[in-house]
Write a protein that holds these residues in place. Structure first.
Motif, PDB file in Angstrom:
ATOM      1  N   SER A  26       0.851  -1.186   0.000  1.00  0.00           N
ATOM      2  CA  SER A  26       0.000   0.000   0.000  1.00  0.00           C
ATOM      3  C   SER A  26       0.890   1.240   0.000  1.00  0.00           C
ATOM      4  CB  SER A  26      -0.916   0.004   1.221  1.00  0.00           C
ATOM      5  OG  SER A  26      -0.146  -0.006   2.413  1.00  0.00           O
ATOM      6  N   TYR A  27       0.329   2.362  -0.377  1.00  0.00           N
ATOM      7  CA  TYR A  27       1.062   3.622  -0.399  1.00  0.00           C
ATOM      8  C   TYR A  27       0.079   4.738  -0.123  1.00  0.00           C
ATOM      9  CZ  TYR A  27      -1.092   4.280  -4.976  1.00  0.00           C
ATOM     10  OH  TYR A  27      -2.001   4.439  -5.982  1.00  0.00           O
ATOM     11  N   HIS A  28       0.585   5.922   0.172  1.00  0.00           N
ATOM     12  CA  HIS A  28      -0.329   7.051   0.344  1.00  0.00           C
ATOM     13  C   HIS A  28       0.265   8.294  -0.310  1.00  0.00           C
ATOM     14  CE1 HIS A  28       2.414   7.679   3.744  1.00  0.00           C
ATOM     15  NE2 HIS A  28       1.983   8.920   3.822  1.00  0.00           N
ATOM     16  N   VAL A  29      -0.616   9.074  -0.906  1.00  0.00           N
ATOM     17  CA  VAL A  29      -0.232  10.294  -1.614  1.00  0.00           C
ATOM     18  C   VAL A  29      -0.557  11.491  -0.728  1.00  0.00           C
ATOM     19  CG1 VAL A  29      -0.639  11.720  -3.661  1.00  0.00           C
ATOM     20  CG2 VAL A  29      -0.622   9.221  -3.865  1.00  0.00           C
ATOM     21  N   VAL A  30       0.453  12.305  -0.473  1.00  0.00           N
ATOM     22  CA  VAL A  30       0.260  13.469   0.403  1.00  0.00           C
ATOM     23  C   VAL A  30      -0.039  14.732  -0.386  1.00  0.00           C
ATOM     24  CG1 VAL A  30       1.671  12.527   2.248  1.00  0.00           C
ATOM     25  CG2 VAL A  30       2.766  13.903   0.460  1.00  0.00           C
ATOM     26  N   LEU A  31       0.282  14.725  -1.700  1.00  0.00           N
ATOM     27  CA  LEU A  31       0.102  15.953  -2.480  1.00  0.00           C
ATOM     28  C   LEU A  31       0.007  15.607  -3.959  1.00  0.00           C
ATOM     29  CD1 LEU A  31       0.075  19.105  -2.505  1.00  0.00           C
ATOM     30  CD2 LEU A  31       2.568  19.002  -2.737  1.00  0.00           C
ATOM     31  N   GLU A  32      -0.945  16.212  -4.640  1.00  0.00           N
ATOM     32  CA  GLU A  32      -1.033  16.136  -6.095  1.00  0.00           C
ATOM     33  C   GLU A  32      -0.525  17.454  -6.667  1.00  0.00           C
ATOM     34  OE1 GLU A  32      -4.721  14.880  -7.833  1.00  0.00           O
ATOM     35  OE2 GLU A  32      -5.300  13.808  -6.004  1.00  0.00           O
ATOM     36  N   ALA A  33       0.386  17.377  -7.638  1.00  0.00           N
ATOM     37  CA  ALA A  33       0.937  18.586  -8.244  1.00  0.00           C
ATOM     38  C   ALA A  33       1.261  18.314  -9.702  1.00  0.00           C
ATOM     39  CB  ALA A  33       2.186  19.042  -7.499  1.00  0.00           C
ATOM     40  N   GLY A  34       1.038  19.282 -10.551  1.00  0.00           N
ATOM     41  CA  GLY A  34       1.295  19.128 -11.978  1.00  0.00           C
ATOM     42  C   GLY A  34       2.627  19.717 -12.378  1.00  0.00           C
ATOM     43  N   GLY A  35       3.425  18.972 -13.123  1.00  0.00           N
ATOM     44  CA  GLY A  35       4.689  19.478 -13.659  1.00  0.00           C
ATOM     45  C   GLY A  35       5.872  19.075 -12.798  1.00  0.00           C
ATOM     46  N   TRP A  36       6.935  18.647 -13.461  1.00  0.00           N
ATOM     47  CA  TRP A  36       8.107  18.174 -12.722  1.00  0.00           C
ATOM     48  C   TRP A  36       8.756  19.275 -11.890  1.00  0.00           C
ATOM     49  CZ3 TRP A  36      10.026  14.911 -17.361  1.00  0.00           C
ATOM     50  CH2 TRP A  36       9.624  13.580 -17.190  1.00  0.00           C
ATOM     51  N   GLU A  37       8.833  20.485 -12.406  1.00  0.00           N
ATOM     52  CA  GLU A  37       9.483  21.546 -11.640  1.00  0.00           C
ATOM     53  C   GLU A  37       8.740  21.808 -10.338  1.00  0.00           C
ATOM     54  OE1 GLU A  37      12.448  23.078 -12.194  1.00  0.00           O
ATOM     55  OE2 GLU A  37      12.599  21.536 -13.740  1.00  0.00           O
ATOM     56  N   VAL A  38       7.413  21.760 -10.411  1.00  0.00           N
ATOM     57  CA  VAL A  38       6.604  21.961  -9.202  1.00  0.00           C
ATOM     58  C   VAL A  38       6.829  20.812  -8.233  1.00  0.00           C
ATOM     59  CG1 VAL A  38       4.250  22.179  -8.308  1.00  0.00           C
ATOM     60  CG2 VAL A  38       4.871  23.281 -10.467  1.00  0.00           C
ATOM     61  N   ILE A  39       6.804  19.587  -8.742  1.00  0.00           N
ATOM     62  CA  ILE A  39       7.001  18.413  -7.887  1.00  0.00           C
ATOM     63  C   ILE A  39       8.375  18.454  -7.234  1.00  0.00           C
ATOM     64  CG2 ILE A  39       7.335  15.908  -7.959  1.00  0.00           C
ATOM     65  CD1 ILE A  39       5.030  15.790  -9.968  1.00  0.00           C
ATOM     66  N   LYS A  40       9.407  18.768  -8.016  1.00  0.00           N
ATOM     67  CA  LYS A  40      10.757  18.824  -7.451  1.00  0.00           C
ATOM     68  C   LYS A  40      10.851  19.868  -6.335  1.00  0.00           C
ATOM     69  CE  LYS A  40      13.080  19.386 -11.317  1.00  0.00           C
ATOM     70  NZ  LYS A  40      14.247  19.544 -12.224  1.00  0.00           N
ATOM     71  N   LYS A  41      10.189  20.989  -6.521  1.00  0.00           N
ATOM     72  CA  LYS A  41      10.246  22.048  -5.516  1.00  0.00           C
ATOM     73  C   LYS A  41       9.631  21.591  -4.196  1.00  0.00           C
ATOM     74  CE  LYS A  41      11.123  26.172  -4.026  1.00  0.00           C
ATOM     75  NZ  LYS A  41      12.538  26.602  -3.839  1.00  0.00           N
ATOM     76  N   PHE A  42       8.485  20.931  -4.266  1.00  0.00           N
ATOM     77  CA  PHE A  42       7.837  20.478  -3.038  1.00  0.00           C
ATOM     78  C   PHE A  42       8.615  19.338  -2.379  1.00  0.00           C
ATOM     79  CE2 PHE A  42       3.827  22.366  -4.890  1.00  0.00           C
ATOM     80  CZ  PHE A  42       3.756  23.384  -3.944  1.00  0.00           C
ATOM     81  N   VAL A  43       9.286  18.508  -3.197  1.00  0.00           N
ATOM     82  CA  VAL A  43      10.145  17.467  -2.609  1.00  0.00           C
ATOM     83  C   VAL A  43      11.337  18.116  -1.907  1.00  0.00           C
ATOM     84  CG1 VAL A  43      11.667  15.518  -3.129  1.00  0.00           C
ATOM     85  CG2 VAL A  43       9.427  15.674  -4.223  1.00  0.00           C
ATOM     86  N   GLU A  44      11.937  19.126  -2.519  1.00  0.00           N
ATOM     87  CA  GLU A  44      13.035  19.853  -1.879  1.00  0.00           C
ATOM     88  C   GLU A  44      12.623  20.403  -0.524  1.00  0.00           C
ATOM     89  OE1 GLU A  44      14.751  22.986  -4.122  1.00  0.00           O
ATOM     90  OE2 GLU A  44      15.499  21.704  -5.738  1.00  0.00           O
ATOM     91  N   LEU A  45      11.371  20.846  -0.416  1.00  0.00           N
ATOM     92  CA  LEU A  45      10.870  21.419   0.837  1.00  0.00           C
ATOM     93  C   LEU A  45      10.548  20.356   1.878  1.00  0.00           C
ATOM     94  CD1 LEU A  45       8.509  24.180  -0.626  1.00  0.00           C
ATOM     95  CD2 LEU A  45      10.772  24.500   0.417  1.00  0.00           C
ATOM     96  N   GLY A  46      10.674  19.086   1.505  1.00  0.00           N
ATOM     97  CA  GLY A  46      10.450  18.010   2.457  1.00  0.00           C
ATOM     98  C   GLY A  46       9.004  17.633   2.665  1.00  0.00           C
ATOM     99  N   LEU A  47       8.139  17.990   1.709  1.00  0.00           N
ATOM    100  CA  LEU A  47       6.720  17.674   1.864  1.00  0.00           C
ATOM    101  C   LEU A  47       6.390  16.241   1.464  1.00  0.00           C
ATOM    102  CD1 LEU A  47       5.082  20.977   0.568  1.00  0.00           C
ATOM    103  CD2 LEU A  47       5.657  20.309   2.906  1.00  0.00           C
ATOM    104  N   GLY A  48       7.333  15.536   0.867  1.00  0.00           N
ATOM    105  CA  GLY A  48       7.123  14.162   0.453  1.00  0.00           C
ATOM    106  C   GLY A  48       8.217  13.735  -0.498  1.00  0.00           C
ATOM    107  N   VAL A  49       8.099  12.526  -1.049  1.00  0.00           N
ATOM    108  CA  VAL A  49       9.040  12.018  -2.051  1.00  0.00           C
ATOM    109  C   VAL A  49       8.271  11.825  -3.352  1.00  0.00           C
ATOM    110  CG1 VAL A  49      10.365  10.865  -0.247  1.00  0.00           C
ATOM    111  CG2 VAL A  49       8.654   9.555  -1.542  1.00  0.00           C
ATOM    112  N   SER A  50       8.984  11.605  -4.437  1.00  0.00           N
ATOM    113  CA  SER A  50       8.302  11.387  -5.707  1.00  0.00           C
ATOM    114  C   SER A  50       9.084  10.398  -6.558  1.00  0.00           C
ATOM    115  CB  SER A  50       8.114  12.699  -6.471  1.00  0.00           C
ATOM    116  OG  SER A  50       7.255  12.506  -7.593  1.00  0.00           O
ATOM    117  N   ILE A  51       8.414   9.882  -7.571  1.00  0.00           N
ATOM    118  CA  ILE A  51       9.020   8.971  -8.528  1.00  0.00           C
ATOM    119  C   ILE A  51       8.947   9.643  -9.886  1.00  0.00           C
ATOM    120  CG2 ILE A  51       8.866   6.698  -9.599  1.00  0.00           C
ATOM    121  CD1 ILE A  51       7.450   5.815  -6.926  1.00  0.00           C
TER     122      ILE A  51
END
Length: 337
Positions: free
Chosen positions: A226-251
């Motif tokens: 199982s897994y859980h999604v903490v945030l939906e975001a469009g675009g890699w630059e946006v996703i990378k920014k939120f990962v940098e801020l420590g809000l979650g990880v991404s694939i």
């Protein structure tokens, strides 16, 4: 309609074929007329004259809608390369004389492909051929295919998992699936992670209706996790920014990683498919000298007749069979049908 065995070219043959090809590509007499800068009756008369000369019906007509007949499809496949070749004759002639410095080049790609993959090639092409007008169309996969079929672009650059029958795909680049985390994340110092270690982490993913989410969901369920999604975001630059801020990880796919990010990146090729990116073309498409020059910058061994150059990775095919809507020019995601 009786078949006419006398198929000698008439003085209007090229005009007839050009009108026919435009109508077939756009699916509309009026749109063909707009492209050719003539009246609708002129296009209709040219096509009817061509049908009379060839002794076949080329279109099924249902009011303003027109659909190719079987004979029309054969003629389109036969005549379109000829018409495109004639339309590009001045450029081809100049190229044979060693001059590729004029004309235009239209290519389709998604925002991420334009942002991460194409800049160096665009720069080199523009420096080498400053007088060629280069137009990059930022499109989704579905719109890119539509433009290819309508003859509005020379080729598209992107990723394809499954290749439509009327298209050819020449893969050039391969990118790895990567887990990205903030630098202070517990997994950041690991060179290798298991899917079991990733599962408890909050994921940042593109919106649910896009294919990345479906692939992630498929892989986790295949491994009984199982897994859980903490945030939906469009675009890699946006996703990378939120990962940098420590809000979650991404694939993500490694195409989007420049090495300048404040992120840890860990390969996940054991679980997720590698992604190829390359050139998508309509089968039988005439390659202008400008298009050939750009493609040879991307791949010096690019085949001049790439209709047979279809490819899909073994890892990708395992995932592709479970995912619909398999065309992706965006370099990131595409909406599923």
């Amino acid at each position: 309609m009786a078949r006419n065995n006398s198929l000698a070219a008439t003085p209007n043959r090229l005009r007839q074929l050009r009108a026919f090809c435009q109508a077939a590509q756009t699916g509309s007499i009026s749109k063909a007329a707009e492209r050719l800068c003539v009246s609708q009756p002129s296009v209709s008369l040219l096509i009817k004259a061509l049908e009379k000369d060839l002794g076949v019906l080329l279109f099924d007509r249902r009011g303003p809608r027109i659909d190719l007949t079987a004979a029309g499809q054969v003629l389109l496949e036969t005549s379109l390369p000829l018409v495109e070749g004639m339309d590009h004759l001045p450029e081809v002639f100049a190229a044979r004389l060693g001059e590729v410095g004029q004309g235009a080049l239209d290519l389709a790609a998604g925002e991420s492909t334009i942002l991460y993959l194409l800049p160096d090639y665009v720069k080199r092409f523009s420096e080498r051929y400053p007088n060629v007008k280069l137009h990059m169309h930022n499109v989704t996969g579905r719109d890119g295919l539509k433009m290819l079929r309508a003859g509005e672009v020379d080729f598209a650059v992107g990723s394809m998992i499954d290749v439509p029958d009327d298209m050819s795909y020449h893969p050039i680049f391969t990118y790895e699936p990567m887990l990205i985390t903030s630098l202070d994340h517990p997994l950041a110092r690991k060179k290798k992670v298991t899917l079991e270690e990733v599962a408890p982490c909050g994921l940042i993913l593109p919106p649910r209706h896009l294919s990345t989410w479906q692939i992630v969901d498929l892989v986790f369920h295949q491994h009984g996790l199982s897994y859980h999604v903490v945030l939906e975001a469009g675009g890699w630059e946006v996703i990378k920014k939120f990962v940098e801020l420590g809000l979650g990880v991404s694939i993500v796919t490694s195409i989007c990683l420049t090495g300048q990010e404040k992120l840890a990146a860990i390969p996940l090729s054991e679980y997720f498919p590698r992604r190829t990116y390359g050139v998508v073309m309509r089968k039988g498409k005439f390659l202008s000298p400008q298009a050939c020059s750009f493609l040879e910058l991307m791949d010096p061994d690019f085949p001049r007749d790439p209709d047979g150059a279809r490819a899909r990775s073994q890892a990708g095919s395992r995932i592709a069979d479970a995912v619909e809507g398999r065309v992706d020019f965006t370099g990131h995601d595409r909406s599923l049908p």
